[in-house]
Design a protein around this motif. Structure first.
Motif, PDB file in Angstrom:
ATOM      1  N   ASP A   1       3.557   3.998 -20.194  1.00  0.00           N
ATOM      2  CA  ASP A   1       3.257   3.173 -19.157  1.00  0.00           C
ATOM      3  C   ASP A   1       3.147   3.732 -17.903  1.00  0.00           C
ATOM      4  O   ASP A   1       3.973   4.511 -17.550  1.00  0.00           O
ATOM      5  CB  ASP A   1       4.255   1.968 -19.197  1.00  0.00           C
ATOM      6  CG  ASP A   1       3.572   0.994 -17.968  1.00  0.00           C
ATOM      7  OD1 ASP A   1       2.828   0.391 -18.101  1.00  0.00           O
ATOM      8  OD2 ASP A   1       4.620   0.962 -16.960  1.00  0.00           O
ATOM      9  N   ASP A   2       2.177   3.749 -16.961  1.00  0.00           N
ATOM     10  CA  ASP A   2       2.028   4.828 -15.547  1.00  0.00           C
ATOM     11  C   ASP A   2       3.289   4.369 -14.728  1.00  0.00           C
ATOM     12  O   ASP A   2       3.521   5.234 -14.172  1.00  0.00           O
ATOM     13  CB  ASP A   2       0.881   4.172 -14.965  1.00  0.00           C
ATOM     14  CG  ASP A   2      -0.410   5.005 -15.409  1.00  0.00           C
ATOM     15  OD1 ASP A   2      -0.216   6.090 -16.408  1.00  0.00           O
ATOM     16  OD2 ASP A   2      -1.421   4.722 -15.107  1.00  0.00           O
ATOM     17  N   HIS A   3       3.789   3.128 -14.794  1.00  0.00           N
ATOM     18  CA  HIS A   3       4.818   2.856 -13.866  1.00  0.00           C
ATOM     19  C   HIS A   3       6.361   3.555 -14.453  1.00  0.00           C
ATOM     20  O   HIS A   3       6.775   4.085 -13.352  1.00  0.00           O
ATOM     21  CB  HIS A   3       5.045   1.384 -14.190  1.00  0.00           C
ATOM     22  CG  HIS A   3       6.205   0.858 -13.420  1.00  0.00           C
ATOM     23  ND1 HIS A   3       6.653   0.992 -12.109  1.00  0.00           N
ATOM     24  CD2 HIS A   3       7.561   0.302 -13.977  1.00  0.00           C
ATOM     25  CE1 HIS A   3       7.899   0.476 -11.695  1.00  0.00           C
ATOM     26  NE2 HIS A   3       8.340   0.089 -13.071  1.00  0.00           N
TER      27      HIS A   3
ATOM     28  N   GLU B   1      12.177  -0.267 -18.667  1.00  0.00           N
ATOM     29  CA  GLU B   1      12.706   0.332 -17.387  1.00  0.00           C
ATOM     30  C   GLU B   1      14.119   0.259 -17.211  1.00  0.00           C
ATOM     31  O   GLU B   1      14.838   1.351 -16.863  1.00  0.00           O
ATOM     32  CB  GLU B   1      12.146  -0.250 -15.957  1.00  0.00           C
ATOM     33  CG  GLU B   1      12.435   0.456 -14.887  1.00  0.00           C
ATOM     34  CD  GLU B   1      11.714  -0.410 -13.475  1.00  0.00           C
ATOM     35  OE1 GLU B   1      12.495  -0.288 -12.277  1.00  0.00           O
ATOM     36  OE2 GLU B   1      10.590  -1.159 -13.471  1.00  0.00           O
TER      37      GLU B   1
ATOM     38  N   ASP C   1       5.773   7.373 -13.374  1.00  0.00           N
ATOM     39  CA  ASP C   1       5.923   7.284 -11.895  1.00  0.00           C
ATOM     40  C   ASP C   1       7.415   7.401 -11.552  1.00  0.00           C
ATOM     41  O   ASP C   1       7.849   8.279 -10.930  1.00  0.00           O
ATOM     42  CB  ASP C   1       5.508   6.204 -11.238  1.00  0.00           C
ATOM     43  CG  ASP C   1       4.154   6.356 -10.457  1.00  0.00           C
ATOM     44  OD1 ASP C   1       3.785   7.389 -10.343  1.00  0.00           O
ATOM     45  OD2 ASP C   1       3.334   5.431 -10.343  1.00  0.00           O
TER      46      ASP C   1
END
Length: 354
Positions: A157-159, A115, A162
């Motif tokens: 990763d879905d996060h 991230e 998003d």
């Protein structure tokens, strides 16, 4: 060199206009470049069908953009929505800024990205000791006003997906840590690609992509031979291949520039807007994103074709790409979702078709 002149890049990239057999993917990318607010494109298809090559090729052909010199966010010199807060404050204070031109960026997002790598990080220690907001820009900052490409997006990763979709929709990225907040523009064309065999994207994420392009391996033997020969010629002598397609490349670039200028003048009649919404209702599409994207894509296609009034044929060309990934999947249904969109379109627009 002016922004309207096509230059051969230092690192040769396969010419966009030489790519054959993947017209739907090329059109979806072109429309998103004309109007980035369409919301990006997800390209799903077999391995080895030229997805990455096509995305690099369209980035290479795009006109140069004006940016503030030495600005990590590719800030626009005059549009406040596309400039960082520091640049905006500087301009509002009456300071002059240096403007330069640079190529549109294509940022590759690696599957293992964290991230912090995507959004950027704040140096808390520096902020506390020196009292300055020390921000290390991430990939979203570099992608501002460019293209952000995620290969194998269905494995990401879905996060993170998003985060990407939220930034692409809002045009801004906000990083908050220990009470310190930094916000910067992050308006980019999000392009995701993947192979359905390796897993589908969740429906609620799939719906957030403006358009969907489905590509298949070319089966025609003569076309396959043509594609292989083209690639071999390019690998053997890239400069000769680029010179051969120079005129077509320039023509395509001019067409994109003209369409971008024409976009604000294009209009879509009330009657056609109602019919688009009828199609979405009939297909049981959740929410209004399908209606909005179809309207935008139809206007972008009209501008691409050089006219200002959207026609039924314009809508027919783009509606499958805008709606097929928004349909609810029924495992017992044998009909392809694209065919389903086409059938409902013909039922509703039937009286207006030639």
């Amino acid at each position: 060199m002016t922004s309207n002149t096509l230059a051969i890049s230092e690192r040769p990239v396969f010419p966009f206009t030489a790519i054959v057999g993947q017209e739907e993917m090329k059109l979806a990318l072109a429309l998103n470049v004309i109007d980035p607010k369409i919301g990006g494109v997800i390209i799903m298809g077999d391995r080895g069908t030229g997805k990455s090559t096509t995305i690099r090729a369209i980035t290479d052909i795009l006109p140069e953009m004006e940016v503030i010199e030495n600005d990590p966010f590719n800030s626009h010199p005059t549009d406040y929505d596309l400039m960082s807060e520091d640049v905006r404050r500087s301009i509002e204070s009456g300071n002059s800024v240096e403007v330069t031109k640079k190529k549109v960026s294509m940022i590759d997002l690696p599957l293992g990205a964290t991230e912090d790598r995507v959004c950027g990080t704040i140096d808390i220690e520096k902020a506390l000791t020196e009292g300055v907001k020390a921000f290390e820009p991430g990939l979203l900052a570099k992608a501002n006003r460019g293209i952000l490409y995620v290969d194998e997006v269905n494995l990401l990763d879905d996060h993170l997906v998003d985060i990407l979709l939220d930034s692409a929709a809002s045009g801004w990225n906000t990083v908050e840590r220990e009470g310190i907040s930094i916000r910067h523009p992050a308006r980019f064309v999000l392009v995701g690609s993947g192979n359905p065999e390796e897993g589908e994207l969740r429906p609620q994420l799939l719906d957030r992509f403006g358009m969907h392009s489905e590509i298949r391996t070319v089966r025609d033997p003569e076309l396959r031979v043509q594609i292989v020969e083209q690639r071999s010629e390019f690998d053997k002598n890239p400069q000769a291949c680029l010179a051969q397609y120079q005129d077509q490349q320039q023509e395509f670039r001019d067409r994109i520039i003209k369409a971008q200028d024409l976009l604000s003048e294009t209009s879509l009649s009330y009657e056609l807007r109602v019919k688009i919404s009828q199609v979405c209702g009939e297909l049981d599409v959740d929410g209004l994103r399908g209606d909005i994207v179809t309207n935008r894509a139809a206007r972008a296609y009209a501008a691409y074709m050089g006219h200002t009034e959207v026609t039924v044929d314009d809508i027919k060309t783009i509606i499958k790409m805008c709606l097929r990934h928004r349909l609810r999947k029924d495992p017992l249904e044998s009909i392809d979702s694209g065919d389903k969109v086409e059938k409902v379109f013909e039922d509703i627009f039937g009286d207006l078709l030639d």
